[in-house]
Design an enzyme around this catalytic site. Structure first.
Site, PDB file in Angstrom:
ATOM      1  N   LYS A  89       0.841  -1.213   0.000  1.00 23.45           N
ATOM      2  CA  LYS A  89       0.000   0.000   0.000  1.00 23.45           C
ATOM      3  C   LYS A  89       0.868   1.252   0.000  1.00 23.45           C
ATOM      4  O   LYS A  89       0.541   2.257  -0.645  1.00 23.45           O
ATOM      5  CB  LYS A  89      -0.954  -0.014   1.190  1.00 23.45           C
ATOM      6  CG  LYS A  89      -2.056  -1.058   1.012  1.00 23.45           C
ATOM      7  CD  LYS A  89      -3.216  -0.838   1.943  1.00 23.45           C
ATOM      8  CE  LYS A  89      -4.366  -1.769   1.570  1.00 23.45           C
ATOM      9  NZ  LYS A  89      -3.957  -3.205   1.579  1.00 23.45           N
ATOM     10  N   ASP A 118     -48.626   6.461   0.348  1.00 22.42           N
ATOM     11  CA  ASP A 118     -49.221   7.770   0.605  1.00 22.42           C
ATOM     12  C   ASP A 118     -50.670   7.734   0.140  1.00 22.42           C
ATOM     13  O   ASP A 118     -51.140   6.694  -0.338  1.00 22.42           O
ATOM     14  CB  ASP A 118     -48.430   8.870  -0.122  1.00 22.42           C
ATOM     15  CG  ASP A 118     -48.537   8.777  -1.639  1.00 22.42           C
ATOM     16  OD1 ASP A 118     -49.164   7.816  -2.147  1.00 22.42           O
ATOM     17  OD2 ASP A 118     -48.014   9.670  -2.313  1.00 22.42           O
ATOM     18  N   ASP A 151     -53.227   9.517  -2.523  1.00 25.13           N
ATOM     19  CA  ASP A 151     -53.257  10.357  -3.723  1.00 25.13           C
ATOM     20  C   ASP A 151     -54.697  10.749  -4.025  1.00 25.13           C
ATOM     21  O   ASP A 151     -55.481   9.930  -4.484  1.00 25.13           O
ATOM     22  CB  ASP A 151     -52.679   9.587  -4.916  1.00 25.13           C
ATOM     23  CG  ASP A 151     -51.231   9.190  -4.693  1.00 25.13           C
ATOM     24  OD1 ASP A 151     -50.386  10.093  -4.646  1.00 25.13           O
ATOM     25  OD2 ASP A 151     -50.969   7.979  -4.536  1.00 25.13           O
TER      26      ASP A 151
HETATM   27  N1  DCP Z   1     -47.156   8.279 -11.432  1.00 21.74           N
HETATM   28  C1  DCP Z   1     -46.569   8.043 -12.664  1.00 21.74           C
HETATM   29  N2  DCP Z   1     -45.221   8.188 -12.829  1.00 21.74           N
HETATM   30  C2  DCP Z   1     -44.441   8.514 -11.792  1.00 21.74           C
HETATM   31  C3  DCP Z   1     -45.009   8.750 -10.532  1.00 21.74           C
HETATM   32  C4  DCP Z   1     -46.374   8.610 -10.378  1.00 21.74           C
HETATM   33  O1  DCP Z   1     -47.270   7.748 -13.637  1.00 21.74           O
HETATM   34  N3  DCP Z   1     -43.126   8.630 -11.973  1.00 21.74           N
HETATM   35  C5  DCP Z   1     -48.608   8.107 -11.269  1.00 21.74           C
HETATM   36  C6  DCP Z   1     -48.935   6.639 -11.155  1.00 21.74           C
HETATM   37  C7  DCP Z   1     -48.996   6.409  -9.692  1.00 21.74           C
HETATM   38  C8  DCP Z   1     -49.608   7.707  -9.204  1.00 21.74           C
HETATM   39  O2  DCP Z   1     -49.031   8.708 -10.050  1.00 21.74           O
HETATM   40  O3  DCP Z   1     -49.783   5.288  -9.362  1.00 21.74           O
HETATM   41  C9  DCP Z   1     -49.357   8.000  -7.761  1.00 21.74           C
HETATM   42  O4  DCP Z   1     -47.962   8.034  -7.493  1.00 21.74           O
HETATM   43  P1  DCP Z   1     -47.358   7.440  -6.145  1.00 21.74           P
HETATM   44  O5  DCP Z   1     -45.918   7.806  -6.169  1.00 21.74           O
HETATM   45  O6  DCP Z   1     -48.146   7.880  -4.975  1.00 21.74           O
HETATM   46  O7  DCP Z   1     -47.406   5.855  -6.362  1.00 21.74           O
HETATM   47  P2  DCP Z   1     -48.479   4.764  -5.941  1.00 21.74           P
HETATM   48  O8  DCP Z   1     -49.681   5.395  -5.330  1.00 21.74           O
HETATM   49  O9  DCP Z   1     -48.703   3.934  -7.146  1.00 21.74           O
HETATM   50  O10 DCP Z   1     -47.729   3.872  -4.866  1.00 21.74           O
HETATM   51  P3  DCP Z   1     -47.560   4.162  -3.292  1.00 21.74           P
HETATM   52  O11 DCP Z   1     -48.416   3.200  -2.565  1.00 21.74           O
HETATM   53  O12 DCP Z   1     -46.119   3.922  -3.029  1.00 21.74           O
HETATM   54  O13 DCP Z   1     -47.942   5.590  -3.040  1.00 21.74           O
HETATM   55 MG    MG Z   2     -49.530   6.740  -3.765  1.00 18.16          MG
HETATM   56 MN    MN Z   3     -48.338  10.099  -4.296  1.00 18.92          MN
END
Ligand code: DCP
Ligand code: MG
Ligand code: MN
Length: 353
Positions: free
Chosen positions: A70, A188, A190
């Site tokens: 080293k 989350d 939505d």
């Molecule tokens: N969405 C998308 N493309 C992304 C992020 C989101 O098309 N890059 C759309 C599809 C997802 C929706 O928005 O279903 C909600 O986004 P979330 O990040 O809240 O993802 P999910 O609700 O599907 O999953 P989670 O249970 O983790 O919130």
């Molecule tokens: Mg979501």
């Molecule tokens: Mn979301």
């Protein structure tokens, strides 16, 4: 005592040996290697002359062949590949740790690491480095990481739909995302909302037939028609303490925090609310129901119907199965058969056909 100082002619070797020693103790948990590196550093720090080769270092008690190599590598290249790798993986670990906070992405993580902050504990001691979103993200980090059981999303849905209806019966609201796909738990909530006073042709901007909810509110003042309609909903949902914090709020998108009143559900949850034009509502419902992967595939090509059915049960690159709490991806045909009726009802109900 190990104290490399300006008077130590071998200080640079001591420094990298001590860094390797720390790595062996903290990451590899190899106390023998840890001690070996410390021993070598100690011996070198007490050697009164500059060592100029690995061979020369090996003559000292406690310096073996590996450490001698080293020293040669360091003399020839000015650095150690092993240490470069360790440092890079340290950054990766710290980036992953800091990215647990909502609002901290790779760029912000890098900036924090460069500023000497690597853990959430260190971050808590430096509140001035964070914006409002990140500050709340840090406060709620473990709560946001816990999944929301479907039953709780359903309770949030009931609460929100009732509150929105009581604000102005002309709003329409749907909880989308993983919940609408039937998932047993969600990351989350939505919420998608619309209002007939807000359409894509800009009808809302004329102020014609503006609703009670669309009038100026604390959050809505100085905003567009859409911003007022969204602001009114957020205000109303905040009034009973359901919405507890705002991470960010624009004219069409609110990102925040909520918690149902009462003592059955006590964890703070991430809530997204999006306002979309009335005439685009059902397309938006489809989009926000996702999944994101489904949306990507839907946009691929005219052959996407077949491709989606072919890729059921496969990961994003067709490499083996991926766990999906809501089961395999639906085909566009399946989506169409469940959504078409809803869209037709909506068009008839709102006099668009
Ligand atoms: N969405 C998308 N493309 C992304 C992020 C989101 O098309 N890059 C759309 C599809 C997802 C929706 O928005 O279903 C909600 O986004 P979330 O990040 O809240 O993802 P999910 O609700 O599907 O999953 P989670 O249970 O983790 O919130
Ligand atoms: Mg979501
Ligand atoms: Mn979301």
């Amino acid at each position: 005592k190990l104290q490399p100082s300006a008077s130590n002619p071998n200080q640079d070797y001591c420094e990298f040996l001590l860094e390797l020693a720390e790595f062996e103790k903290n990451v590899s948990r190899n106390i023998y290697k840890h001690n070996a590196y410390r021993k070598a550093a100690s011996v070198l720090s007490h050697h009164p002359e500059r060592i100029t080769s690995g061979e020369q270092a090996r003559q000292l008690a406690g310096v073996g062949r590996k450490i001698a190599d080293k020293i040669d590598e360091f003399l020839q290249t000015g650095h150690l590949r092993k240490l470069d790798k360790i440092r890079a993986s340290d950054v990766a670990v710290a980036t992953a740790e800091l990215s647990r906070v909502s609002g901290i992405g790779p760029a912000k993580a890098r900036q924090l690491i460069d500023g000497g902050v690597r853990t959430l504990e260190e971050l808590r001691a430096r509140p001035e480095l964070l914006n409002r979103h990140q500050t709340l993200g840090l406060r709620y980090v473990t709560e946001f990481e816990s999944r929301i059981p479907r039953q709780e999303v359903a309770a949030i849905e009931r609460h929100v739909l009732q509150r929105v209806a009581e604000l102005d019966g002309r709003y329409r609201a749907t909880v989308c995302g993983s919940y609408r796909r039937g998932a047993e738990s969600s990351g989350d909530v939505d919420l998608l909302i619309t209002h007939p006073d807000y359409t894509s042709d800009g009808g809302a901007e004329t102020g014609r037939g503006r609703s009670a909810a669309g009038s100026a509110t604390a959050r809505g003042r100085g905003r567009s028609a859409g911003g007022r309609l969204l602001g009114a909903v957020v205000d109303h949902l905040s009034q009973d303490g359901f919405v507890t914090d705002t991470l960010s709020q624009g004219d069409s998108k609110f990102m925040g925090v909520c918690r149902l009143p009462g003592d059955q559900y006590t964890t703070h949850r991430r809530l997204d609310i999006r306002l979309v034009p009335h005439d685009q509502y059902h397309c938006a419902v489809l989009y926000f129901t996702g999944s994101d992967e489904f949306n990507r595939k839907s946009r691929m090509s005219p052959a996407s119907v077949e491709r989606i059915s072919l890729s059921v049960g496969k990961g994003p690159h067709g490499r083996g199965p991926r766990t999906r709490p809501w089961g395999p991806l639906p085909t566009l045909r399946e989506i169409l058969s469940t959504e078409a009726g809803l869209i037709r009802d909506f068009l008839v109900e709102t006099g668009q056909v």
